[in-house]
Design an enzyme around this catalytic site. Structure first.
Site, mmCIF file in Angstrom:
data_model
loop_
_atom_site.group_PDB
_atom_site.id
_atom_site.type_symbol
_atom_site.label_atom_id
_atom_site.label_comp_id
_atom_site.label_asym_id
_atom_site.label_seq_id
_atom_site.Cartn_x
_atom_site.Cartn_y
_atom_site.Cartn_z
ATOM 1 N N GLY A 144 0.824 -1.193 0.000
ATOM 2 C CA GLY A 144 0.000 0.000 0.000
ATOM 3 C C GLY A 144 0.863 1.249 0.000
ATOM 4 N N GLY A 191 1.071 5.656 1.038
ATOM 5 C CA GLY A 191 0.547 6.777 1.817
ATOM 6 C C GLY A 191 1.337 8.010 1.418
ATOM 7 N N GLY A 198 5.183 7.524 1.448
ATOM 8 C CA GLY A 198 5.860 6.623 0.516
ATOM 9 C C GLY A 198 5.038 5.353 0.368
ATOM 10 C CB VAL A 257 3.896 -0.490 3.465
ATOM 11 C CG1 VAL A 257 4.316 -1.661 4.348
ATOM 12 C CG2 VAL A 257 3.748 0.765 4.313
ATOM 13 C CE LYS A 267 5.130 4.321 7.449
ATOM 14 N NZ LYS A 267 4.421 4.497 8.720
ATOM 15 C CG ASP A 283 -2.853 9.632 13.637
ATOM 16 O OD1 ASP A 283 -4.036 10.031 13.725
ATOM 17 O OD2 ASP A 283 -2.268 9.501 12.543
HETATM 18 O O1 3AM Z 1 -3.325 0.263 1.928
HETATM 19 P P1 3AM Z 1 -3.760 -0.913 2.725
HETATM 20 O O2 3AM Z 1 -4.698 -0.564 3.823
HETATM 21 O O3 3AM Z 1 -4.185 -2.090 1.931
HETATM 22 O O4 3AM Z 1 -2.078 -2.593 5.759
HETATM 23 C C1 3AM Z 1 -1.250 -1.490 5.513
HETATM 24 C C2 3AM Z 1 -1.733 -0.632 4.383
HETATM 25 O O5 3AM Z 1 -2.425 -1.418 3.472
HETATM 26 C C3 3AM Z 1 0.088 -1.967 5.012
HETATM 27 O O6 3AM Z 1 0.581 -0.959 4.171
HETATM 28 C C4 3AM Z 1 -0.463 -0.183 3.693
HETATM 29 C C5 3AM Z 1 -0.124 1.280 3.894
HETATM 30 O O7 3AM Z 1 0.011 1.552 5.252
HETATM 31 N N1 3AM Z 1 1.012 -2.166 6.117
HETATM 32 C C6 3AM Z 1 1.647 -1.210 6.835
HETATM 33 N N2 3AM Z 1 2.423 -1.767 7.760
HETATM 34 C C7 3AM Z 1 2.282 -3.110 7.636
HETATM 35 C C8 3AM Z 1 2.823 -4.237 8.337
HETATM 36 N N3 3AM Z 1 3.677 -4.085 9.348
HETATM 37 C C9 3AM Z 1 1.377 -3.368 6.586
HETATM 38 N N4 3AM Z 1 1.016 -4.600 6.220
HETATM 39 C C10 3AM Z 1 1.589 -5.633 6.920
HETATM 40 N N5 3AM Z 1 2.450 -5.456 7.932
#
Ligand code: 3AM
Length: 386
Positions: free
Chosen positions: A114, A116, A119, A121, A136, A225
């Site tokens: 995903g 944000g 950047g 992940v 990330k 947050d």
């Molecule tokens: O955009 P979506 O909601 O599908 O679930 C988080 C999110 O997915 C995933 O990265 C996206 C942007 O934040 N994400 C973040 N940290 C994570 C982690 N530690 C992760 N997924 C799995 N493990």
């Protein structure tokens, strides 16, 4: 295919609530200390998602974010630092924290999870252990070094079963790579967009989050947050707090924070009013997250930001749409979280004894729910790509 998957996820989900930093109080810049036994660290001045940032033109607290705040740390009375100097200090701190080496060699099989404002992940495999990790990748051109430092340090020093584990970090050109525990169920937000939770399951999620919050609060750390986007779940039913960029470390000399940070619909009234506040702002946000779990979205989420602030200030605690549809225990739990008066709001420790929480199901019982949410989301994405 993965591009299509990502696009369809974004397209099918409700609008994402933007995290904002409104103001960083100048006095707080001087007084809030970095976590114990860590290198001095400047407080935040930049948003996680620069694109969604708003700065209040006027307000009860000083417009410190716009006024070159001084660095935090032992020399709390130090003169104001220029933004470039703070940036340089942030970069220096980052260099002292991150590992040396090449993450492209340490990890392989990158798959985007995903994106944000910070950047993206990625899921990847640790080549030496075969362990799945989440990485990330934050662009330091898009976000401040201070937020990145904050995220790493709080995560690294908060080892707890209800907090996503830090694994490693690297500086790669102008990017910060943060390797953390991979949570295979995604965000609670995603789960809520696919399935409805029963009260016993809501109690379980609240208990797990409260355990993480109690850990942070007992170490004088405010998350700032809390919302379903920042709670990650595992297919085994585990529930963990994530996204620590906006955290603040309090100290005996400075038991309150004043920076207006967070995401509008989840912000406690004292944050909206620009007053000094403590860890209980996270409890208010947890109450709002409770409403997300019950009603599917946070109150006022679709309103424009100024209107959200006005409504939080004017209306006091938000109400359930159909209170009679819910148990007295759930209503009482939300009432205890959503007390406008901080002193009357329960602490994480107290809420862990609340009967709604103690009667919640075991976390492992969330596994089936998370699996079906995941399946539902995959079906939607498949349909959208077909
Ligand atoms: O955009 P979506 O909601 O599908 O679930 C988080 C999110 O997915 C995933 O990265 C996206 C942007 O934040 N994400 C973040 N940290 C994570 C982690 N530690 C992760 N997924 C799995 N493990």
């Amino acid at each position: 295919t993965s591009v299509c998957l990502q696009g369809s996820t974004t397209g099918s989900a409700p609008p994402l609530a933007d995290t904002v930093i409104e103001e960083v109080d100048e006095e707080e810049q001087n007084n809030i200390k970095p976590p114990a036994a860590l290198p001095p660290q400047p407080e935040l001045a930049e948003p996680l998602n620069t694109g969604s940032a708003i700065q209040r033109a006027a307000g009860p607290a000083s417009p410190a974010a716009a006024s070159a705040p001084p660095a935090a740390g032992p020399s709390s009375g130090s003169p104001a630092q220029q933004p470039e100097m703070r940036e340089e200090q942030g970069l220096k701190t980052l260099r002292s924290i991150v590992s040396l080496g090449e993450p492209m060699k340490k990890y392989r099989a990158f798959e985007e999870l995903g994106r944000g404002g910070f950047g993206a992940v990625y899921k990847a495999l640790d080549t030496s252990t075969g362990q799945q990790v989440a990485i990330k990748i934050m662009s330091l051109e898009e976000m401040s070094e201070e937020l990145a430092v904050n995220e790493i340090l709080v995560m690294r020093d908060s080892r707890n079963p209800n907090i996503v584990s830090y694994l490693d970090s690297y500086l790669v050109d102008t990017e910060l790579w943060l390797a953390m525990e991979f949570m295979d169920g995604g965000t609670l937000f995603d789960v809520l967009s696919a399935v409805s939770l029963e009260e016993g399951q809501i109690g379980a999620v609240c208990r797990e989050c409260l355990q993480g919050l109690h850990f942070l609060h007992s170490r004088q750390v405010i998350h700032s947050d809390i919302k379903s986007n920042n709670v990650l779940v595992g297919m085994d039913g585990s529930v963990k707090l994530a996204d620590f960029g906006l955290c603040a470390q309090l100290s005996p000399e400075r038991s309150k924070r004043s920076s207006s940070v967070g995401t509008p619909s989840w912000m406690a009234p004292e944050v909206v009013r620009g007053e000094a506040y403590g860890p209980k702002v996270d409890i208010w946000s947890l109450g709002i997250m409770g409403l997300e779990m019950v009603e599917g979205e946070a109150p006022y989420e679709r309103e424009a930001r100024p209107r959200v602030f006005e409504l939080i200030e004017r209306n006091g605690p938000p109400k359930l749409q159909n209170p009679k549809h819910h148990s007295a225990l759930l209503r009482d739990f939300l009432r205890c979280c959503l007390q406008a008066d901080e002193d009357r709001r329960w602490s994480a420790q107290e809420l862990l004894q609340h009967p709604f929480v103690t009667s919640g199901e075991p976390a492992s019982s969330l596994a089936a729910l998370i699996t079906s949410a995941k399946q539902e989301l995959e079906d939607w994405r498949g349909d959208a790509c077909a």
